[in-house]
Write a protein that holds these residues in place. Structure first.
Motif, PDB file in Angstrom:
ATOM      1  N   LYS A 121       0.833  -1.210   0.000  1.00 30.20           N
ATOM      2  CA  LYS A 121       0.000   0.000   0.000  1.00 30.20           C
ATOM      3  C   LYS A 121       0.863   1.253   0.000  1.00 30.20           C
ATOM      4  N   LEU A 122       1.996   1.185   0.685  1.00 27.85           N
ATOM      5  CA  LEU A 122       2.901   2.328   0.702  1.00 27.85           C
ATOM      6  C   LEU A 122       3.540   2.546  -0.660  1.00 27.85           C
ATOM      7  N   VAL A 123       3.869   1.460  -1.337  1.00 22.01           N
ATOM      8  CA  VAL A 123       4.441   1.568  -2.681  1.00 22.01           C
ATOM      9  C   VAL A 123       3.466   2.328  -3.572  1.00 22.01           C
ATOM     10  N   LYS A 124       2.195   1.991  -3.475  1.00 20.04           N
ATOM     11  CA  LYS A 124       1.174   2.690  -4.268  1.00 20.04           C
ATOM     12  C   LYS A 124       1.145   4.178  -3.906  1.00 20.04           C
ATOM     13  N   ALA A 125       1.290   4.486  -2.638  1.00 24.40           N
ATOM     14  CA  ALA A 125       1.236   5.878  -2.187  1.00 24.40           C
ATOM     15  C   ALA A 125       2.442   6.694  -2.656  1.00 24.40           C
ATOM     16  N   THR A 126       3.502   6.038  -3.103  1.00 26.05           N
ATOM     17  CA  THR A 126       4.651   6.802  -3.609  1.00 26.05           C
ATOM     18  C   THR A 126       4.322   7.504  -4.922  1.00 26.05           C
ATOM     19  N   THR A 127       3.192   7.181  -5.519  1.00 25.70           N
ATOM     20  CA  THR A 127       2.767   7.849  -6.754  1.00 25.70           C
ATOM     21  C   THR A 127       1.601   8.803  -6.505  1.00 25.70           C
ATOM     22  N   ASP A 128       1.295   9.077  -5.259  1.00 25.85           N
ATOM     23  CA  ASP A 128       0.203   9.985  -4.917  1.00 25.85           C
ATOM     24  C   ASP A 128       0.422  11.336  -5.601  1.00 25.85           C
ATOM     25  N   GLU A 129      -0.666  12.018  -5.908  1.00 22.76           N
ATOM     26  CA  GLU A 129      -0.570  13.317  -6.567  1.00 22.76           C
ATOM     27  C   GLU A 129       0.011  14.403  -5.666  1.00 22.76           C
ATOM     28  N   VAL A 130       0.008  14.194  -4.362  1.00 26.67           N
ATOM     29  CA  VAL A 130       0.459  15.207  -3.409  1.00 26.67           C
ATOM     30  C   VAL A 130       1.852  14.833  -2.891  1.00 26.67           C
ATOM     31  N   PRO A 131       2.827  15.727  -3.068  1.00 25.63           N
ATOM     32  CA  PRO A 131       4.191  15.416  -2.621  1.00 25.63           C
ATOM     33  C   PRO A 131       4.292  15.025  -1.145  1.00 25.63           C
ATOM     34  N   ARG A 132       3.553  15.658  -0.268  1.00 27.63           N
ATOM     35  CA  ARG A 132       3.649  15.336   1.161  1.00 27.63           C
ATOM     36  C   ARG A 132       3.218  13.906   1.442  1.00 27.63           C
ATOM     37  N   VAL A 133       2.268  13.397   0.674  1.00 29.62           N
ATOM     38  CA  VAL A 133       1.846  12.005   0.841  1.00 29.62           C
ATOM     39  C   VAL A 133       2.949  11.088   0.332  1.00 29.62           C
ATOM     40  N   ARG A 134       3.557  11.439  -0.788  1.00 35.18           N
ATOM     41  CA  ARG A 134       4.665  10.624  -1.313  1.00 35.18           C
ATOM     42  C   ARG A 134       5.807  10.571  -0.305  1.00 35.18           C
ATOM     43  N   VAL A 135       6.135  11.711   0.303  1.00 36.03           N
ATOM     44  CA  VAL A 135       7.201  11.746   1.308  1.00 36.03           C
ATOM     45  C   VAL A 135       6.853  10.850   2.497  1.00 36.03           C
ATOM     46  N   ALA A 136       5.639  10.956   3.004  1.00 39.72           N
ATOM     47  CA  ALA A 136       5.225  10.140   4.157  1.00 39.72           C
ATOM     48  C   ALA A 136       5.286   8.655   3.816  1.00 39.72           C
ATOM     49  N   ALA A 137       4.873   8.292   2.604  1.00 44.23           N
ATOM     50  CA  ALA A 137       4.922   6.884   2.182  1.00 44.23           C
ATOM     51  C   ALA A 137       6.370   6.408   2.080  1.00 44.23           C
ATOM     52  N   ASN A 139       8.948   7.605   3.702  1.00 44.72           N
ATOM     53  CA  ASN A 139       9.492   7.497   5.067  1.00 44.72           C
ATOM     54  C   ASN A 139       9.076   6.183   5.719  1.00 44.72           C
ATOM     55  N   ALA A 140       7.838   5.780   5.499  1.00 44.89           N
ATOM     56  CA  ALA A 140       7.373   4.501   6.049  1.00 44.89           C
ATOM     57  C   ALA A 140       8.084   3.336   5.363  1.00 44.89           C
ATOM     58  N   LEU A 141       8.268   3.438   4.056  1.00 47.79           N
ATOM     59  CA  LEU A 141       8.961   2.363   3.334  1.00 47.79           C
ATOM     60  C   LEU A 141      10.410   2.216   3.778  1.00 47.79           C
ATOM     61  N   ALA A 142      11.018   3.286   4.214  1.00 53.05           N
ATOM     62  CA  ALA A 142      12.394   3.199   4.710  1.00 53.05           C
ATOM     63  C   ALA A 142      12.500   2.168   5.825  1.00 53.05           C
ATOM     64  N   LEU A 143      11.440   2.040   6.608  1.00 56.41           N
ATOM     65  CA  LEU A 143      11.446   1.118   7.745  1.00 56.41           C
ATOM     66  C   LEU A 143      10.964  -0.286   7.401  1.00 56.41           C
ATOM     67  N   GLN A 144      10.177  -0.431   6.330  1.00 54.91           N
ATOM     68  CA  GLN A 144       9.602  -1.741   6.055  1.00 54.91           C
ATOM     69  C   GLN A 144       9.677  -2.169   4.605  1.00 54.91           C
ATOM     70  N   GLY A 145      10.252  -1.322   3.767  1.00 54.96           N
ATOM     71  CA  GLY A 145      10.333  -1.667   2.351  1.00 54.96           C
ATOM     72  C   GLY A 145      11.117  -2.950   2.129  1.00 54.96           C
ATOM     73  N   ARG A 146      10.802  -3.591   1.018  1.00 51.90           N
ATOM     74  CA  ARG A 146      11.443  -4.850   0.661  1.00 51.90           C
ATOM     75  C   ARG A 146      12.360  -4.623  -0.534  1.00 51.90           C
ATOM     76  N   GLU A 147      13.182  -5.593  -0.821  1.00 48.73           N
ATOM     77  CA  GLU A 147      14.108  -5.461  -1.946  1.00 48.73           C
ATOM     78  C   GLU A 147      13.346  -5.173  -3.239  1.00 48.73           C
ATOM     79  N   GLN A 148      12.212  -5.818  -3.435  1.00 50.86           N
ATOM     80  CA  GLN A 148      11.458  -5.609  -4.672  1.00 50.86           C
ATOM     81  C   GLN A 148      10.836  -4.214  -4.767  1.00 50.86           C
ATOM     82  N   ASP A 149      10.846  -3.451  -3.655  1.00 46.80           N
ATOM     83  CA  ASP A 149      10.315  -2.088  -3.666  1.00 46.80           C
ATOM     84  C   ASP A 149      11.344  -1.062  -4.136  1.00 46.80           C
ATOM     85  N   ILE A 150      12.602  -1.444  -4.159  1.00 47.78           N
ATOM     86  CA  ILE A 150      13.661  -0.486  -4.491  1.00 47.78           C
ATOM     87  C   ILE A 150      13.480   0.133  -5.878  1.00 47.78           C
TER      88      ILE A 150
END
Length: 184
Positions: A121-137, A139-150
């Motif tokens: 769900k966070l990966v999807k949010a990295t394409t949000d139309e609003v930059p602040r949402v992309r940043v928040a997503a 930041n969350a991925l930094a803690l839980q992202g997977r290799e395939q998310d890179i």
């Protein structure tokens, strides 16, 4: 004619958010505060006093007739940064798709703080139309992202917004470090 609402003097509407919510926990108990916060996120009425606890002085305007817009939902999500139990998790995840960008952003912040494992769900949010949402997503991925998310995160390194580019770099570096992957 006097139409202004006068809140009970014991309601801490002028305190900072964290202190107001600590007082709400004292008054209602932690589980009730979480339940009321979720109710607000779902667009339900959690009571005037509770709205004042989570929204502070700003909530007075709504109680006096100003349009609520998304504010009560946002305050409900924000409260979960301060008070938590796992029963709120599904509502935070749903909030990542809310039509109001401030709620999507706040839910991504709650995901980060509470460690909710929702990388897709966070990966999807990295394409949000609003930059602040992309940043928040990111930041969350930094803690839980997977290799395939890179690869998806790496696309954001060319984002038009510099804060998004910075967050993408930090997220990619954090995932590479956390998973002990070779550096590019």
């Amino acid at each position: 004619m006097h139409n202004k609402l006068t809140p009970h003097p014991d309601l801490p509407i002028d305190l900072p958010t964290a202190e107001r919510l600590a007082k709400a926990v004292e008054h209602y108990g932690e589980s009730v505060v979480v339940d009321h916060s979720v109710a607000l996120m779902r667009g339900k009425n959690a009571g005037k006093d509770f709205l004042l606890y989570v929204g502070g002085r700003h909530a007075l305007g709504i109680l006096e007739g100003a349009p609520a817009l998304y504010w009560p939902e946002l305050w409900g999500a924000r409260a979960l940064l301060h008070v938590w139990n796992d029963s709120a998790a599904p509502y935070v995840v749903v909030g990542l798709n809310n039509e109001a960008w401030r709620i999507r952003e706040m839910c991504a912040k709650v995901v980060t703080l509470r460690g909710l494992d929702v990388a897709p769900k966070l990966v999807k949010a990295t394409t949000d139309e609003v930059p602040r949402v992309r940043v928040a997503a990111l930041n969350a991925l930094a803690l839980q992202g997977r290799e395939q998310d890179i690869p998806t995160i790496s696309v954001r390194l060319r984002d038009p917004d510099k804060d998004v580019r910075r967050a993408a770099q930090q997220a990619r570096d954090a995932i590479v470090s956390r998973l002990n992957l070779p550096k590019e």
